[in-house]
Design a protein around this motif. Structure first.
Motif, short mmCIF file in Angstrom:
data_model
loop_
_atom_site.label_atom_id
_atom_site.label_comp_id
_atom_site.label_asym_id
_atom_site.label_seq_id
_atom_site.Cartn_x
_atom_site.Cartn_y
_atom_site.Cartn_z
N ASP A 3 0.87 -1.17 0.00
CA ASP A 3 0.00 0.00 0.00
C ASP A 3 0.91 1.22 0.00
OD1 ASP A 3 -1.78 2.04 0.49
OD2 ASP A 3 -2.37 1.35 2.47
N LEU A 4 0.91 1.95 -1.11
CA LEU A 4 1.87 3.03 -1.33
C LEU A 4 1.20 4.39 -1.18
CD1 LEU A 4 4.64 4.12 -2.37
CD2 LEU A 4 3.73 3.82 -4.68
N ARG A 5 1.72 5.19 -0.28
CA ARG A 5 1.33 6.60 -0.17
C ARG A 5 2.45 7.42 -0.81
NH1 ARG A 5 -0.73 6.65 6.17
NH2 ARG A 5 -2.52 5.25 5.87
N VAL A 6 2.19 7.94 -1.99
CA VAL A 6 3.23 8.58 -2.79
C VAL A 6 3.73 9.85 -2.10
CG1 VAL A 6 3.80 9.55 -5.05
CG2 VAL A 6 2.24 7.58 -4.88
N TYR A 7 5.05 10.03 -2.13
CA TYR A 7 5.65 11.22 -1.51
C TYR A 7 5.02 12.50 -2.05
CZ TYR A 7 9.48 8.20 0.12
OH TYR A 7 10.23 7.22 0.72
N GLU A 8 4.89 13.48 -1.16
CA GLU A 8 4.40 14.80 -1.55
C GLU A 8 5.53 15.82 -1.66
OE1 GLU A 8 1.42 15.74 1.36
OE2 GLU A 8 -0.08 14.45 0.41
N TRP A 9 6.76 15.36 -1.50
CA TRP A 9 7.90 16.26 -1.56
C TRP A 9 8.00 16.92 -2.94
CZ3 TRP A 9 11.19 11.57 0.18
CH2 TRP A 9 11.02 11.35 1.55
N GLU A 10 8.26 18.21 -2.94
CA GLU A 10 8.42 18.94 -4.20
C GLU A 10 9.79 18.66 -4.82
OE1 GLU A 10 7.71 23.43 -6.07
OE2 GLU A 10 7.76 23.13 -3.89
N THR A 11 9.86 18.77 -6.14
CA THR A 11 11.10 18.55 -6.87
C THR A 11 11.52 19.84 -7.57
OG1 THR A 11 9.92 17.82 -8.84
CG2 THR A 11 10.55 16.14 -7.25
N ASP A 12 12.74 19.88 -8.05
CA ASP A 12 13.26 21.08 -8.70
C ASP A 12 12.51 21.42 -9.98
OD1 ASP A 12 15.12 21.49 -6.74
OD2 ASP A 12 16.78 20.55 -7.84
#
Length: 229
Positions: A3-12
């Motif tokens: 069960d994957l909760r996708v990262y919400e971290w922003e990228t460049d």
């Protein structure tokens, strides 16, 4: 299955999400169970962007570079082929070629240190950003019609996992092939009118591993273990 909760971290590059990677011998499937996003892929078909929302289903074969983009609480049930091989290192992250081509540098870059949740999270984010750096190079070349960098990455990924193939073959033989042979035997028995294997019917129940979730490549992973009591 996880069960994957996708990262919400922003990228460049202005997106939010996970770490681009490929699998060298395993298919991967997605069943989206909530939220919204996209999966960006590099494959023999070139570059593609597929929207994801609850109910979306897709899967891809070995060699497909995939990157998950989270636009709103994206949650996915991931289903992996070849029981055990993905966990044994079947995935290769899209670090720049000079890292993927060097086994020690790759191992150092891909490993997450022991430490607090915050420390491990920061390390997972740095790992993600490094993979996006290499991914951007592959994407840029492919959009210009140049498959050379992608083919070079495939060659480096193959060389990187080659020392583990013997170990993987044994694991695959003991799990996947064993299941195939069991089904072959059952089909042969049924052809002879022998249904004795049905008398061994059983239920296996899975129990979730305790929190906190693991730091995966694309997000926080919820994993189940079989309860064989």
């Amino acid at each position: 299955m996880s069960d994957l909760r996708v990262y919400e971290w922003e990228t460049d590059d202005g997106h939010h999400g996970g770490t681009p990677h490929l699998h060298t011998v395993s298919n991967e499937g997605y069943v989206v169970i909530g939220g919204s996003g996209e999966v960006h892929t590099l494959s023999s078909e070139g570059y593609a962007r597929d929207p994801l929302s609850a109910g979306s289903v897709l899967w891809f074969s070995p060699g497909t570079v995939h990157r998950l983009i989270n636009t709103g609480d994206l949650r996915i049930l991931t289903v992996m082929q070849n029981s055990g091989l993905p966990e044994a290192g079947d995935a290769v992250l899209t670090f720049p070629l000079e890292i993927v081509s060097h086994a020690e540098r790759y191992r150092s870059a891909v490993s997450l240190p022991e430490g607090t949740e915050a420390e491990r999270g920061e390390a997972a984010r740095r790992r993600r950003d490094l993979a996006i750096e290499g991914y951007a190079e592959l994407l840029s070349a492919l959009e210009e019609g140049d498959r050379g960098p992608l083919d070079a990455f495939y060659a480096a990924a193959s060389a990187l996992v080659q020392p583990r193939v013997e170990e993987w073959t044994k694991l695959w033989t003991d799990t996947v092939l064993a299941d195939v042979e069991t089904t072959r035997s059952q089909l042969a028995a049924l052809a002879e009118g022998d249904a004795s294997h049905l008398g061994d019917a059983a239920v296996v129940r899975a129990v979730p591993r305790p929190e906190p979730r693991a730091f995966g490549m694309c997000g926080r992973l919820g994993i189940w273990d079989a309860d064989r009591r």
